[in-house]
Write a protein that holds these residues in place. Structure first.
Motif, PDB file in Angstrom:
ATOM      1  N   GLU A  17      -2.516  10.443  -4.973  1.00  0.00           N
ATOM      2  CA  GLU A  17      -3.993  10.351  -4.874  1.00  0.00           C
ATOM      3  C   GLU A  17      -4.553  10.148  -3.314  1.00  0.00           C
ATOM      4  O   GLU A  17      -5.138  10.732  -2.530  1.00  0.00           O
ATOM      5  CB  GLU A  17      -4.785   8.967  -5.571  1.00  0.00           C
ATOM      6  N   GLU A  42       1.305 -11.381  -3.903  1.00  0.00           N
ATOM      7  CA  GLU A  42      -0.194 -11.047  -4.126  1.00  0.00           C
ATOM      8  C   GLU A  42      -0.608 -12.205  -4.502  1.00  0.00           C
ATOM      9  O   GLU A  42      -0.909 -12.191  -5.925  1.00  0.00           O
ATOM     10  CB  GLU A  42      -0.123  -9.784  -5.043  1.00  0.00           C
ATOM     11  N   SER A  86      -6.042  -7.514 -13.139  1.00  0.00           N
ATOM     12  CA  SER A  86      -5.933  -6.182 -13.713  1.00  0.00           C
ATOM     13  C   SER A  86      -4.496  -5.950 -14.128  1.00  0.00           C
ATOM     14  O   SER A  86      -4.177  -5.540 -15.149  1.00  0.00           O
ATOM     15  CB  SER A  86      -6.580  -4.925 -13.441  1.00  0.00           C
ATOM     16  N   ALA A  87      -3.641  -5.951 -13.126  1.00  0.00           N
ATOM     17  CA  ALA A  87      -2.119  -5.428 -13.511  1.00  0.00           C
ATOM     18  C   ALA A  87      -1.447  -6.216 -14.326  1.00  0.00           C
ATOM     19  O   ALA A  87      -0.618  -5.862 -15.108  1.00  0.00           O
ATOM     20  CB  ALA A  87      -1.618  -5.619 -11.977  1.00  0.00           C
ATOM     21  N   SER A  96       0.955  -1.284 -18.604  1.00  0.00           N
ATOM     22  CA  SER A  96      -0.531  -0.670 -18.713  1.00  0.00           C
ATOM     23  C   SER A  96      -1.197  -0.518 -19.918  1.00  0.00           C
ATOM     24  O   SER A  96      -2.497  -0.927 -20.223  1.00  0.00           O
ATOM     25  CB  SER A  96      -0.520   0.591 -17.839  1.00  0.00           C
ATOM     26  N   ASN A  99      -2.196  -3.605 -21.148  1.00  0.00           N
ATOM     27  CA  ASN A  99      -3.453  -4.129 -20.563  1.00  0.00           C
ATOM     28  C   ASN A  99      -4.613  -3.366 -21.256  1.00  0.00           C
ATOM     29  O   ASN A  99      -5.731  -4.314 -21.589  1.00  0.00           O
ATOM     30  CB  ASN A  99      -3.251  -3.961 -19.297  1.00  0.00           C
ATOM     31  N   PHE A 117     -14.805   0.422 -11.730  1.00  0.00           N
ATOM     32  CA  PHE A 117     -13.451  -0.199 -10.831  1.00  0.00           C
ATOM     33  C   PHE A 117     -13.823  -0.287  -9.574  1.00  0.00           C
ATOM     34  O   PHE A 117     -14.882   0.302  -9.009  1.00  0.00           O
ATOM     35  CB  PHE A 117     -12.506   1.405 -10.860  1.00  0.00           C
ATOM     36  N   GLY A 151      -2.707   3.612 -15.429  1.00  0.00           N
ATOM     37  CA  GLY A 151      -3.376   2.395 -15.637  1.00  0.00           C
ATOM     38  C   GLY A 151      -4.378   2.240 -16.820  1.00  0.00           C
ATOM     39  O   GLY A 151      -4.199   2.829 -17.750  1.00  0.00           O
ATOM     40  N   TYR A 152      -5.659   2.023 -16.285  1.00  0.00           N
ATOM     41  CA  TYR A 152      -6.821   2.136 -17.022  1.00  0.00           C
ATOM     42  C   TYR A 152      -7.447   3.458 -17.316  1.00  0.00           C
ATOM     43  O   TYR A 152      -8.691   3.445 -18.068  1.00  0.00           O
ATOM     44  CB  TYR A 152      -8.071   1.012 -16.825  1.00  0.00           C
TER      45      TYR A 152
END
Ligand code: IMP
Length: 196
Positions: A17, A42, A86-87, A96, A99, A117, A151-152
């Protein structure tokens, strides 16, 4: 010669991306490209903090100009959770699908499905640290739709559209997304300041 920057990620979706959004003017290296195989901590409790941790880590340990991205899904009815978590929302496995299912489970019985987002990009170069934010508002859908993205994406419909990010595909997603928004601010800054 093209300007070279490290993008502190091992997520191939994000890498693609970002390369697409930044275009040809930049040579973007991933963590793998620079031989960074260790897990970068993180441990901050904000997107800003985590983005800075990742970019500073590369600048300090590899002496390369670097930017990083930290992204969260913020769901209004869940007090902006999962946000920075989120992760790992459904556990350390960073799964994912699990989640997404957890978010939808927690929304059961609620009326407000609005969400956004938020991406924070941190740029760390010689003597400079900058943050760039990108947001896309939208709402979640009760069932997964589409197969593109990651992901989402299968449960998020951006405002003004009828398709989820996973249905619309990356070309359209990359023109309207949170990440596009933040990366375009970074691009403008790099064009104007030429710090690399
Ligand atoms: P991180 O920024 O890589 O820590 O991502 C946090 C979580 O948000 C992970 O579960 C990602 O899969 C998810 N995520 C990050 N960016 C996006 C996106 O553009 N679309 C959908 N999910 C995303």
């Amino acid at each position: 010669m093209k300007k070279q920057l490290v993008f502190a990620t091992n997520n191939n979706h994000k890498l693609e991306e970002v390369r697409e959004i930044l275009g040809d003017a930049f040579r973007i290296l991933s963590l793998k490209d620079i031989g960074c195989t260790e897990e970068i901590p993180e441990t901050a409790d904000t997107l800003e903090g985590n983005a800075l941790l990742k970019a500073r880590y590369v600048k300090t340990n590899y002496r390369l100009d670097c930017f990083s991205d930290d992204t969260g899904l913020e769901v209004t009815a869940l007090n902006n959770a999962p946000g920075v978590y989120s992760a790992r929302y459904a556990g350390e496995a960073k799964d994912s699908k699990a989640n997404r299912q957890k978010v939808l489970r927690e929304l059961e019985g609620k009326k407000d499905y609005s969400a956004r987002f938020r991406t924070v990009i941190a740029l760390v170069t010689d003597g400079q640290e900058r943050l760039f934010e990108g947001i896309v508002n939208g709402c979640l859908v009760r069932e997964e739709r589409g197969t593109a993205g990651f992901g989402y994406d299968p449960i998020f419909v951006p405002e003004g559209f009828g398709e989820t990010f996973a249905e619309m595909g990356t070309v359209l997603k990359n023109t309207i997304s949170h990440r596009a928004n933040a990366i375009n601010k970074l691009k403008l800054f790099l064009d104007e300041n030429d710090p690399v």
